[in-house]
Design an enzyme around this catalytic site. Sequence first.
Site, mmCIF file in Angstrom:
data_model
loop_
_atom_site.group_PDB
_atom_site.id
_atom_site.type_symbol
_atom_site.label_atom_id
_atom_site.label_comp_id
_atom_site.label_asym_id
_atom_site.label_seq_id
_atom_site.Cartn_x
_atom_site.Cartn_y
_atom_site.Cartn_z
ATOM 1 N N ASP A 16 -9.439 -2.301 9.198
ATOM 2 C CA ASP A 16 -8.382 -1.135 8.982
ATOM 3 C C ASP A 16 -8.408 -0.526 10.143
ATOM 4 O O ASP A 16 -9.493 -0.640 11.233
ATOM 5 C CB ASP A 16 -8.903 -0.311 7.991
ATOM 6 C CG ASP A 16 -7.782 0.838 7.830
ATOM 7 O OD1 ASP A 16 -6.666 0.428 7.673
ATOM 8 O OD2 ASP A 16 -8.204 2.248 7.558
ATOM 9 N N SER A 17 -7.363 0.217 10.540
ATOM 10 C CA SER A 17 -7.352 1.156 11.683
ATOM 11 C C SER A 17 -8.482 2.267 11.740
ATOM 12 O O SER A 17 -8.991 2.665 12.798
ATOM 13 C CB SER A 17 -6.142 2.004 11.719
ATOM 14 O OG SER A 17 -5.656 2.579 10.553
ATOM 15 N N CYS A 79 -4.794 -2.764 5.784
ATOM 16 C CA CYS A 79 -4.170 -1.577 6.336
ATOM 17 C C CYS A 79 -2.950 -2.240 6.301
ATOM 18 O O CYS A 79 -2.306 -3.307 6.671
ATOM 19 C CB CYS A 79 -4.663 -1.516 7.891
ATOM 20 S SG CYS A 79 -3.575 -0.439 9.025
ATOM 21 N N GLU A 164 -8.112 11.630 7.745
ATOM 22 C CA GLU A 164 -9.158 11.132 8.940
ATOM 23 C C GLU A 164 -10.178 12.588 9.379
ATOM 24 O O GLU A 164 -10.757 12.398 10.080
ATOM 25 C CB GLU A 164 -8.521 10.591 9.933
ATOM 26 C CG GLU A 164 -8.104 9.261 9.731
ATOM 27 C CD GLU A 164 -9.008 8.415 9.860
ATOM 28 O OE1 GLU A 164 -9.837 8.187 10.948
ATOM 29 O OE2 GLU A 164 -8.994 7.122 9.425
ATOM 30 N N CYS A 198 -0.674 2.712 1.573
ATOM 31 C CA CYS A 198 -1.657 3.068 2.689
ATOM 32 C C CYS A 198 -2.991 3.126 2.080
ATOM 33 O O CYS A 198 -2.939 3.842 1.052
ATOM 34 C CB CYS A 198 -1.279 4.491 3.335
ATOM 35 S SG CYS A 198 -2.369 4.802 4.415
ATOM 36 N N HIS A 200 -5.455 4.733 3.067
ATOM 37 C CA HIS A 200 -6.359 6.057 3.065
ATOM 38 C C HIS A 200 -5.755 6.635 1.846
ATOM 39 O O HIS A 200 -6.599 7.958 1.555
ATOM 40 C CB HIS A 200 -5.607 6.970 4.304
ATOM 41 C CG HIS A 200 -6.450 6.382 5.502
ATOM 42 N ND1 HIS A 200 -6.169 5.300 6.180
ATOM 43 C CD2 HIS A 200 -7.176 7.091 6.474
ATOM 44 C CE1 HIS A 200 -6.838 5.047 7.171
ATOM 45 N NE2 HIS A 200 -7.568 6.387 7.472
HETATM 46 N N1 DGL Z 1 -4.764 2.514 6.401
HETATM 47 C C1 DGL Z 1 -3.832 2.543 6.994
HETATM 48 C C2 DGL Z 1 -2.600 1.816 6.271
HETATM 49 O O1 DGL Z 1 -3.029 1.340 5.160
HETATM 50 C C3 DGL Z 1 -3.404 3.753 7.940
HETATM 51 C C4 DGL Z 1 -2.660 3.237 8.961
HETATM 52 C C5 DGL Z 1 -2.790 4.477 10.281
HETATM 53 O O2 DGL Z 1 -3.753 3.990 10.467
HETATM 54 O O3 DGL Z 1 -1.736 5.440 10.344
HETATM 55 O O4 DGL Z 1 -1.623 1.646 6.738
#
Ligand code: DGL
Length: 279
Positions: A16-17, A79, A164, A198, A200
């Site tokens: 993931d990012s 992600c 975050e 997403c 997150h």
């Molecule tokens: N968890 C990532 C997703 O599902 C977050 C993306 C981001 O870094 O903005 O899109």
Amino acid sequence: MHELNNTNYHPIGVFDSGFGGLTVLKEIVKVLPDYDYLYLGDNARAPYGNRSFHTVYDYTLQCVKMLFDNGCHLVILACNTSSAKALRTIQQKDLPMIDSERRVLGVIRPTTEMVGSISTTKNIGVLGTLGTVASHSYLTEIKKFAPDCNVFQHACPMWVPLVENNEHESDAADYFIQKDIELLLSQSDSIDTIILACTHYPLLINKIIKYLPQGIKLMPQGEVVANSLVNYLQRHPEMESRCSKGKSRHFFTTDSTVHFDSSAELFFGERVESKHLKF
Ligand code: DGL
């Protein structure tokens, strides 16, 4: 970390990012506890949500190669932004050149395969990052698997930064969550199912539920992706036998390990000790 130097060590890579993919890994280890897992969070460059197609593709490919270099034969892009903007090119263009036996899977397909059977009104809402929404991946994929469904999307560019930055329980989070849900629902009063597109967003679930009118179902991805991986491994015994089963969990971050270790528990549900990975 003796496994990392062992040639028989072939963990399932989860990328993931930042931290969001840990909500997916948490569900995967519940249903597939025996495998080795290697998580990589590109925290140094998160969030990806507002970045261009090329940047997300470049970053994602770099991270996938890192996971391959560390023994992974199977990588899950946990992600949505990477799955929307990079997965197809990696699968079609890069994998045949890197190693045609390795596989990279995303989170969008398992979610869109399921959603048609969950919605009664066949009107589906999608909340995601700017990148995911602009890619139209959810529109395209849902049309494939559930052509009778209408899809309404809304981008929530503030939600990932709130999570975050550990502001997910703040009044600011209430403000943006209420506003974004209202904007999505203003597009149709028949939406009965919302995809949290997403990884997150599970951290915001209590506040999301607070602002959701009764009767609307939420579809977080962790469980769906985990069950789809179980199914994938059953259908691909050649890959299943290559994934090593030492029950280890290792965590890499491209940013500070102190920062990673202090926040990861919120997403993964248990304390972790990460290792810094340099490009
Ligand atoms: N968890 C990532 C997703 O599902 C977050 C993306 C981001 O870094 O903005 O899109």
